[in-house]
Design a protein around this motif. Structure first.
Motif, PDB file in Angstrom:
ATOM      1  N   LEU A  27     -57.171  83.031  50.201  1.00  0.00           N
ATOM      2  CA  LEU A  27     -57.139  84.021  49.127  1.00  0.00           C
ATOM      3  C   LEU A  27     -57.528  83.364  47.795  1.00  0.00           C
ATOM      4  N   GLY A  28     -57.015  82.168  47.555  1.00  0.00           N
ATOM      5  CA  GLY A  28     -57.393  81.438  46.341  1.00  0.00           C
ATOM      6  C   GLY A  28     -58.882  81.162  46.284  1.00  0.00           C
ATOM      7  N   GLY A  29     -59.465  80.807  47.424  1.00  0.00           N
ATOM      8  CA  GLY A  29     -60.910  80.599  47.491  1.00  0.00           C
ATOM      9  C   GLY A  29     -61.683  81.859  47.152  1.00  0.00           C
ATOM     10  N   CYS A  30     -61.216  82.992  47.670  1.00  0.00           N
ATOM     11  CA  CYS A  30     -61.879  84.268  47.364  1.00  0.00           C
ATOM     12  C   CYS A  30     -61.793  84.580  45.872  1.00  0.00           C
ATOM     13  N   VAL A  31     -60.631  84.319  45.277  1.00  0.00           N
ATOM     14  CA  VAL A  31     -60.464  84.571  43.843  1.00  0.00           C
ATOM     15  C   VAL A  31     -61.457  83.713  43.053  1.00  0.00           C
ATOM     16  N   LEU A  32     -61.591  82.440  43.428  1.00  0.00           N
ATOM     17  CA  LEU A  32     -62.546  81.572  42.734  1.00  0.00           C
ATOM     18  C   LEU A  32     -63.977  82.090  42.876  1.00  0.00           C
ATOM     19  N   VAL A  34     -64.859  85.208  43.381  1.00  0.00           N
ATOM     20  CA  VAL A  34     -64.969  86.440  42.589  1.00  0.00           C
ATOM     21  C   VAL A  34     -65.199  86.082  41.124  1.00  0.00           C
ATOM     22  N   VAL A  35     -64.438  85.136  40.612  1.00  0.00           N
ATOM     23  CA  VAL A  35     -64.607  84.696  39.218  1.00  0.00           C
ATOM     24  C   VAL A  35     -66.016  84.131  39.023  1.00  0.00           C
ATOM     25  N   GLY A  36     -66.468  83.309  39.954  1.00  0.00           N
ATOM     26  CA  GLY A  36     -67.823  82.765  39.883  1.00  0.00           C
ATOM     27  C   GLY A  36     -68.881  83.852  39.938  1.00  0.00           C
ATOM     28  N   SER A  37     -68.656  84.863  40.758  1.00  0.00           N
ATOM     29  CA  SER A  37     -69.608  85.974  40.872  1.00  0.00           C
ATOM     30  C   SER A  37     -69.691  86.768  39.569  1.00  0.00           C
ATOM     31  N   VAL A  38     -68.559  86.956  38.926  1.00  0.00           N
ATOM     32  CA  VAL A  38     -68.552  87.647  37.630  1.00  0.00           C
ATOM     33  C   VAL A  38     -69.349  86.839  36.605  1.00  0.00           C
ATOM     34  N   LEU A  53     -69.455  89.543  44.088  1.00  0.00           N
ATOM     35  CA  LEU A  53     -68.215  90.214  43.704  1.00  0.00           C
ATOM     36  C   LEU A  53     -67.739  91.164  44.793  1.00  0.00           C
ATOM     37  N   VAL A  54     -68.645  91.963  45.318  1.00  0.00           N
ATOM     38  CA  VAL A  54     -68.287  92.912  46.377  1.00  0.00           C
ATOM     39  C   VAL A  54     -67.902  92.172  47.658  1.00  0.00           C
ATOM     40  N   THR A  55     -68.703  91.207  48.058  1.00  0.00           N
ATOM     41  CA  THR A  55     -68.447  90.464  49.300  1.00  0.00           C
ATOM     42  C   THR A  55     -67.098  89.764  49.255  1.00  0.00           C
ATOM     43  N   PHE A  56     -66.864  88.966  48.228  1.00  0.00           N
ATOM     44  CA  PHE A  56     -65.617  88.205  48.172  1.00  0.00           C
ATOM     45  C   PHE A  56     -64.435  89.075  47.779  1.00  0.00           C
ATOM     46  N   ALA A  61     -59.509  91.326  49.850  1.00  0.00           N
ATOM     47  CA  ALA A  61     -58.645  92.463  50.209  1.00  0.00           C
ATOM     48  C   ALA A  61     -58.160  92.338  51.648  1.00  0.00           C
ATOM     49  N   TYR A  62     -59.039  91.944  52.559  1.00  0.00           N
ATOM     50  CA  TYR A  62     -58.640  91.744  53.956  1.00  0.00           C
ATOM     51  C   TYR A  62     -57.604  90.620  54.070  1.00  0.00           C
ATOM     52  N   ILE A  63     -57.836  89.536  53.344  1.00  0.00           N
ATOM     53  CA  ILE A  63     -56.898  88.408  53.391  1.00  0.00           C
ATOM     54  C   ILE A  63     -55.552  88.820  52.803  1.00  0.00           C
TER      55      ILE A  63
END
Length: 181
Positions: A27-32, A34-38, A53-56, A61-63
């Motif tokens: 989940l932490g990886g996904c957050v990173l 998402v931040v990078g995608s933004v 952003l959409v992919t991660f 959300a699944y995680i």
């Protein structure tokens, strides 16, 4: 391997708990990401940023959904297994429906791929959201049943060995007791 051998209803089952630590790290990886995608969206490429952003965001959300599920992640017994290791898990699978076990590898991560006789039967019994996830697995892997050790208190090699041993045990039992016609 973070599993326990228990006896349920007279049969031996191996129970593998979910790994909260591994799930939180994912989940932490996904957050990173998402931040990078933004940041990419704002600075360089809106299309790539939105896609990331959409992919991660969806993966996150699944995680997150998997993080709040209760009960064990995987229960393996002589009749089959019950997979609740991820948001896209199909639940109970009988060894009689399993055709093969394989491995899908991507960037050093392995996923157990479980081939089925009638994969559409397993997809049909899922909720609408899980059905979409299962259909993606079916189109990419040829099966809706994939199990990653990343959400479980075990490593991939131990997971594969356990599943392979139980599948072979089931086949030997079926061969020695063929169905009556």
């Amino acid at each position: 391997m973070g599993s326990a051998l228990v006896t349920l209803g007279g049969a031996e089952s191996v129970v593998i708990e979910r790994s909260r630590v591994k799930t939180l790290l994912a989940l932490g990886g996904c957050v990173l990401f998402v931040v990078g995608s933004v940041a990419i969206w704002r600075a360089e490429s809106p299309v790539i940023g939105i896609l990331g952003l959409v992919t991660f965001g969806v993966f996150g959300a699944y995680i997150l959904h998997a993080l709040f599920r209760s009960g064990p992640g995987l229960v393996v017994d002589d009749e089959g297994f019950t997979d609740q290791s991820s948001a896209g898990a199909v639940g109970r699978v009988l060894w009689a429906d399993v055709t093969e076990l394989g491995t899908w590898s991507h960037q050093g991560a392995n996923v157990l791929v479980v081939g089925l006789r009638n994969p559409e039967d397993y997809v049909a019994r899922l909720s609408a959201v899980s059905r979409r996830y299962a259909r993606v697995n079916l189109s990419m892997m040829g099966t809706p049943v994939t199990i990653a050790s990343t959400g479980l208190k075990t490593d991939y090699d131990s997971l594969f060995a356990l599943m392979n041993e139980r599948l072979e045990r089931s086949r030997l039992r079926l061969d020695s007791n063929p169905p009556r016609t």
